[in-house]
Design a protein around this motif. Structure first.
Motif, PDB file in Angstrom:
ATOM      1  N   SER A   1       1.367  -0.535  10.818  1.00  0.00           N
ATOM      2  CA  SER A   1       0.481   0.401  11.505  1.00  0.00           C
ATOM      3  C   SER A   1       0.995   1.828  11.348  1.00  0.00           C
ATOM      4  O   SER A   1       0.228   2.784  11.438  1.00  0.00           O
ATOM      5  CB  SER A   1       0.401   0.060  12.992  1.00  0.00           C
ATOM      6  N   TYR A   2       2.324   1.945  11.177  1.00  0.00           N
ATOM      7  CA  TYR A   2       2.982   3.245  11.002  1.00  0.00           C
ATOM      8  C   TYR A   2       3.897   3.159   9.801  1.00  0.00           C
ATOM      9  O   TYR A   2       4.491   2.121   9.529  1.00  0.00           O
ATOM     10  CB  TYR A   2       3.812   3.617  12.237  1.00  0.00           C
ATOM     11  N   CYS A   3       4.021   4.264   9.095  1.00  0.00           N
ATOM     12  CA  CYS A   3       4.934   4.310   7.955  1.00  0.00           C
ATOM     13  C   CYS A   3       6.375   4.271   8.475  1.00  0.00           C
ATOM     14  O   CYS A   3       6.750   5.079   9.325  1.00  0.00           O
ATOM     15  CB  CYS A   3       4.707   5.589   7.149  1.00  0.00           C
TER      16      CYS A   3
ATOM     17  N   CYS B   1       1.778   4.990   1.786  1.00  0.00           N
ATOM     18  CA  CYS B   1       1.613   5.810   2.986  1.00  0.00           C
ATOM     19  C   CYS B   1       0.667   6.964   2.670  1.00  0.00           C
ATOM     20  O   CYS B   1       0.773   7.605   1.619  1.00  0.00           O
ATOM     21  CB  CYS B   1       2.964   6.337   3.459  1.00  0.00           C
ATOM     22  N   THR B   2      -0.233   7.241   3.614  1.00  0.00           N
ATOM     23  CA  THR B   2      -1.211   8.319   3.410  1.00  0.00           C
ATOM     24  C   THR B   2      -0.563   9.695   3.490  1.00  0.00           C
ATOM     25  O   THR B   2      -1.143  10.674   3.063  1.00  0.00           O
ATOM     26  CB  THR B   2      -2.323   8.221   4.463  1.00  0.00           C
ATOM     27  N   SER B   3       0.666   9.756   4.011  1.00  0.00           N
ATOM     28  CA  SER B   3       1.323  11.048   4.162  1.00  0.00           C
ATOM     29  C   SER B   3       2.430  11.269   3.127  1.00  0.00           C
ATOM     30  O   SER B   3       2.373  12.206   2.353  1.00  0.00           O
ATOM     31  CB  SER B   3       1.905  11.168   5.575  1.00  0.00           C
TER      32      SER B   3
ATOM     33  N   THR C   1       4.040   8.274  10.087  1.00  0.00           N
ATOM     34  CA  THR C   1       2.620   8.607  10.127  1.00  0.00           C
ATOM     35  C   THR C   1       1.780   7.351  10.383  1.00  0.00           C
ATOM     36  O   THR C   1       1.981   6.327   9.727  1.00  0.00           O
ATOM     37  CB  THR C   1       2.176   9.232   8.779  1.00  0.00           C
TER      38      THR C   1
ATOM     39  N   GLN D   1      -1.053   4.719  10.002  1.00  0.00           N
ATOM     40  CA  GLN D   1      -1.808   4.323   8.824  1.00  0.00           C
ATOM     41  C   GLN D   1      -3.211   3.894   9.241  1.00  0.00           C
ATOM     42  O   GLN D   1      -3.382   3.203  10.245  1.00  0.00           O
ATOM     43  CB  GLN D   1      -1.105   3.180   8.085  1.00  0.00           C
ATOM     44  N   LYS D   2      -4.196   4.312   8.493  1.00  0.00           N
ATOM     45  CA  LYS D   2      -5.577   3.932   8.776  1.00  0.00           C
ATOM     46  C   LYS D   2      -5.747   2.456   8.485  1.00  0.00           C
ATOM     47  O   LYS D   2      -5.225   1.940   7.502  1.00  0.00           O
ATOM     48  CB  LYS D   2      -6.551   4.745   7.925  1.00  0.00           C
ATOM     49  N   GLU D   3      -6.517   1.775   9.323  1.00  0.00           N
ATOM     50  CA  GLU D   3      -6.770   0.356   9.125  1.00  0.00           C
ATOM     51  C   GLU D   3      -7.835   0.173   8.056  1.00  0.00           C
ATOM     52  O   GLU D   3      -8.849   0.836   8.047  1.00  0.00           O
ATOM     53  CB  GLU D   3      -7.248  -0.286  10.421  1.00  0.00           C
ATOM     54  N   ASN D   4      -7.560  -0.777   7.163  1.00  0.00           N
ATOM     55  CA  ASN D   4      -8.496  -1.098   6.101  1.00  0.00           C
ATOM     56  C   ASN D   4      -8.999  -2.523   6.339  1.00  0.00           C
ATOM     57  O   ASN D   4      -8.249  -3.467   6.150  1.00  0.00           O
ATOM     58  CB  ASN D   4      -7.775  -1.000   4.744  1.00  0.00           C
TER      59      ASN D   4
ATOM     60  N   ILE E   1       0.867  -1.174   0.000  1.00  0.00           N
ATOM     61  CA  ILE E   1       0.000   0.000   0.000  1.00  0.00           C
ATOM     62  C   ILE E   1       0.904   1.224   0.000  1.00  0.00           C
ATOM     63  O   ILE E   1       2.126   1.109   0.117  1.00  0.00           O
ATOM     64  CB  ILE E   1      -0.944   0.022   1.228  1.00  0.00           C
TER      65      ILE E   1
END
Length: 114
Positions: free
Chosen positions: A95-97, A83-85, A102, A104-107, A81
């Protein structure tokens, strides 16, 4: 840093690697037995390819199983995936980049696929 299902995933990967190693050994042994039998019959001048179908099928079956496991392992490798940031490519169990830290949101869909 890694979600709870990570040990299960790594155990699956380890199990597949161990199974691959076992299949490669079994394949090598089957090919050696086939070669020994061919040589024995060649020396007696009794070489008949029909006698080897069982040996061929065993080796082909092992090779098919090896390819299936390799494909499963590749599917684990392809699970990535972003990173959202920072946008870096990371593993879905993170759980973290690891690059920018940052969270990470759980999907839930992704968690169920692991």
């Amino acid at each position: 840093m890694v979600k709870n299902d990570s040990p299960r995933k790594w155990w699956q990967i380890l199990s597949m690697f161990l199974k691959l190693r076992s299949l490669y050994r079994e394949r090598r042994k089957s090919i050696e037995e086939l070669g020994a039998k061919v040589y024995e019959l060649y020396r007696k001048n009794e070489l008949d390819t029909e006698k080897f179908k069982e040996y061929y099928q065993k080796v082909l079956s092992l090779e098919e199983e090896i390819e299936e496991i390799k494909e499963k392992l590749l599917s684990f490798k392809r699970e990535k995936i972003f990173c959202t940031s920072c946008g870096q490519n990371i593993s879905p169990e993170m759980s973290y980049c690891p690059y920018c830290g940052t969270p990470q949101k759980e999907n839930p869909e992704r968690r169920n696929s692991l």
